[in-house]
Design a protein around this motif. Sequence first.
Motif, PDB file in Angstrom:
ATOM      1  N   MET A   1      -1.718   6.385  -5.423  1.00 20.56           N
ATOM      2  CA  MET A   1      -2.198   7.390  -6.379  1.00 20.56           C
ATOM      3  C   MET A   1      -1.054   7.914  -7.250  1.00 20.56           C
ATOM      4  N   ARG A   2       0.120   8.127  -6.644  1.00 18.49           N
ATOM      5  CA  ARG A   2       1.285   8.570  -7.429  1.00 18.49           C
ATOM      6  C   ARG A   2       1.693   7.489  -8.427  1.00 18.49           C
ATOM      7  N   LEU A   3       1.667   6.242  -7.977  1.00 22.80           N
ATOM      8  CA  LEU A   3       2.048   5.135  -8.851  1.00 22.80           C
ATOM      9  C   LEU A   3       1.042   4.918  -9.977  1.00 22.80           C
ATOM     10  N   GLU A   4      -0.203   5.268  -9.732  1.00 20.22           N
ATOM     11  CA  GLU A   4      -1.242   5.135 -10.764  1.00 20.22           C
ATOM     12  C   GLU A   4      -0.921   6.012 -11.971  1.00 20.22           C
ATOM     13  N   GLN A   5      -0.189   7.087 -11.766  1.00 24.79           N
ATOM     14  CA  GLN A   5       0.192   7.961 -12.882  1.00 24.79           C
ATOM     15  C   GLN A   5       1.199   7.270 -13.797  1.00 24.79           C
ATOM     16  N   ILE A   6       1.939   6.311 -13.233  1.00 29.74           N
ATOM     17  CA  ILE A   6       2.928   5.564 -14.007  1.00 29.74           C
ATOM     18  C   ILE A   6       2.296   4.310 -14.606  1.00 29.74           C
ATOM     19  N   SER A   7       1.518   3.614 -13.769  1.00 20.77           N
ATOM     20  CA  SER A   7       0.913   2.348 -14.189  1.00 20.77           C
ATOM     21  C   SER A   7      -0.551   2.335 -13.739  1.00 20.77           C
ATOM     22  N   PRO A   8      -1.447   2.842 -14.569  1.00 18.44           N
ATOM     23  CA  PRO A   8      -2.856   2.877 -14.187  1.00 18.44           C
ATOM     24  C   PRO A   8      -3.373   1.497 -13.803  1.00 18.44           C
ATOM     25  N   ALA A   9      -4.414   1.480 -12.975  1.00 23.20           N
ATOM     26  CA  ALA A   9      -4.972   0.240 -12.458  1.00 23.20           C
ATOM     27  C   ALA A   9      -5.367  -0.722 -13.584  1.00 23.20           C
ATOM     28  N   ASN A  10      -5.891  -0.204 -14.668  1.00 22.64           N
ATOM     29  CA  ASN A  10      -6.325  -1.089 -15.751  1.00 22.64           C
ATOM     30  C   ASN A  10      -5.147  -1.679 -16.524  1.00 22.64           C
TER      31      ASN A  10
ATOM     32  N   PRO B   1      12.094  -1.310 -14.885  1.00 22.33           N
ATOM     33  CA  PRO B   1      11.376  -0.273 -15.635  1.00 22.33           C
ATOM     34  C   PRO B   1      10.266   0.338 -14.767  1.00 22.33           C
ATOM     35  N   ASP B   2       9.938   1.594 -15.028  1.00 22.40           N
ATOM     36  CA  ASP B   2       8.957   2.317 -14.206  1.00 22.40           C
ATOM     37  C   ASP B   2       7.618   1.587 -14.083  1.00 22.40           C
ATOM     38  N   VAL B   3       7.090   1.124 -15.195  1.00 21.97           N
ATOM     39  CA  VAL B   3       5.770   0.484 -15.170  1.00 21.97           C
ATOM     40  C   VAL B   3       5.818  -0.807 -14.354  1.00 21.97           C
ATOM     41  N   GLU B   4       6.860  -1.582 -14.539  1.00 27.49           N
ATOM     42  CA  GLU B   4       7.000  -2.836 -13.793  1.00 27.49           C
ATOM     43  C   GLU B   4       7.144  -2.554 -12.291  1.00 27.49           C
ATOM     44  N   TYR B   5       7.955  -1.553 -11.950  1.00 25.84           N
ATOM     45  CA  TYR B   5       8.119  -1.188 -10.548  1.00 25.84           C
ATOM     46  C   TYR B   5       6.786  -0.733  -9.959  1.00 25.84           C
ATOM     47  N   ALA B   6       6.100   0.158 -10.657  1.00 30.91           N
ATOM     48  CA  ALA B   6       4.839   0.698 -10.145  1.00 30.91           C
ATOM     49  C   ALA B   6       3.820  -0.416  -9.924  1.00 30.91           C
TER      50      ALA B   6
ATOM     51  N   GLU C   1      -1.701   3.968  12.639  1.00 31.55           N
ATOM     52  CA  GLU C   1      -2.520   3.248  11.656  1.00 31.55           C
ATOM     53  C   GLU C   1      -3.160   4.170  10.618  1.00 31.55           C
ATOM     54  N   SER C   2      -3.799   5.209  11.076  1.00 33.38           N
ATOM     55  CA  SER C   2      -4.501   6.113  10.165  1.00 33.38           C
ATOM     56  C   SER C   2      -3.541   6.798   9.203  1.00 33.38           C
ATOM     57  N   SER C   3      -2.445   7.328   9.722  1.00 36.43           N
ATOM     58  CA  SER C   3      -1.494   8.019   8.841  1.00 36.43           C
ATOM     59  C   SER C   3      -0.809   7.034   7.898  1.00 36.43           C
ATOM     60  N   ALA C   4      -0.568   5.811   8.349  1.00 34.66           N
ATOM     61  CA  ALA C   4       0.029   4.812   7.457  1.00 34.66           C
ATOM     62  C   ALA C   4      -0.897   4.529   6.281  1.00 34.66           C
ATOM     63  N   ARG C   5      -2.165   4.351   6.554  1.00 32.76           N
ATOM     64  CA  ARG C   5      -3.113   4.082   5.473  1.00 32.76           C
ATOM     65  C   ARG C   5      -3.194   5.259   4.505  1.00 32.76           C
ATOM     66  N   GLN C   6      -3.145   6.467   5.023  1.00 35.53           N
ATOM     67  CA  GLN C   6      -3.158   7.645   4.154  1.00 35.53           C
ATOM     68  C   GLN C   6      -1.902   7.705   3.293  1.00 35.53           C
ATOM     69  N   ASN C   7      -0.744   7.428   3.883  1.00 32.62           N
ATOM     70  CA  ASN C   7       0.510   7.439   3.130  1.00 32.62           C
ATOM     71  C   ASN C   7       0.508   6.381   2.032  1.00 32.62           C
ATOM     72  N   LEU C   8       0.038   5.191   2.360  1.00 33.82           N
ATOM     73  CA  LEU C   8       0.003   4.116   1.362  1.00 33.82           C
ATOM     74  C   LEU C   8      -0.934   4.470   0.213  1.00 33.82           C
ATOM     75  N   GLN C   9      -2.090   5.019   0.538  1.00 28.94           N
ATOM     76  CA  GLN C   9      -3.041   5.397  -0.501  1.00 28.94           C
ATOM     77  C   GLN C   9      -2.488   6.517  -1.377  1.00 28.94           C
TER      78      GLN C   9
ATOM     79  N   HIS D   1      -1.056  -2.552  -1.583  1.00 30.56           N
ATOM     80  CA  HIS D   1      -2.427  -3.057  -1.427  1.00 30.56           C
ATOM     81  C   HIS D   1      -2.489  -4.190  -0.403  1.00 30.56           C
ATOM     82  N   GLN D   2      -1.452  -5.011  -0.337  1.00 31.41           N
ATOM     83  CA  GLN D   2      -1.437  -6.084   0.659  1.00 31.41           C
ATOM     84  C   GLN D   2      -1.506  -5.510   2.073  1.00 31.41           C
ATOM     85  N   PHE D   3      -0.772  -4.437   2.312  1.00 33.01           N
ATOM     86  CA  PHE D   3      -0.839  -3.799   3.627  1.00 33.01           C
ATOM     87  C   PHE D   3      -2.215  -3.187   3.863  1.00 33.01           C
ATOM     88  N   LEU D   4      -2.773  -2.538   2.868  1.00 30.82           N
ATOM     89  CA  LEU D   4      -4.076  -1.889   3.034  1.00 30.82           C
ATOM     90  C   LEU D   4      -5.207  -2.885   3.246  1.00 30.82           C
ATOM     91  N   HIS D   5      -5.066  -4.095   2.735  1.00 31.46           N
ATOM     92  CA  HIS D   5      -6.119  -5.093   2.900  1.00 31.46           C
ATOM     93  C   HIS D   5      -6.082  -5.795   4.256  1.00 31.46           C
TER      94      HIS D   5
END
Length: 109
Positions: free
Chosen positions: A98-107, A54-59, A86-94, A67-71
């Motif tokens: 943000m796109r995934l947050e529209q499906i499954s917000p952080a909270n 399901p979308d929410v579970e995937y997101a 490195e810089s472009s990878a971090r931008q792509n991940l972020q 986040h594991q990569f970003l940390h």
Amino acid sequence: RVASLILGTKHHQVEPDDFDAQVFLDADLEILGSNPQRYHQYARLIRQEYLWMPDVEYATGRKQVLHQFLHRDRIYLTNLMFHKFESSARQNLQAEIMRLEQISPANQS
């Protein structure tokens, strides 16, 4: 040795003095630092691999992986790949997070 290198992609962690493994893992992660359009296409293909979820579970799960990569102090282990991607990878991940947050917000994750 080849089997060991391939198995190393599961957790993307290697011994500091294993240059061959560092190069192999960096090559495996090259897509993360690609141009945004190519990365976005890659992210869509990853989602297709997990269409059974399901979308929410995937997101939620995908955000955890990203986040594991970003940390990490460094996504790329070799200096060449670090300086090039490195810089472009971090931008792509972020951006993907943000796109995934529209499906499954952080909270909700």
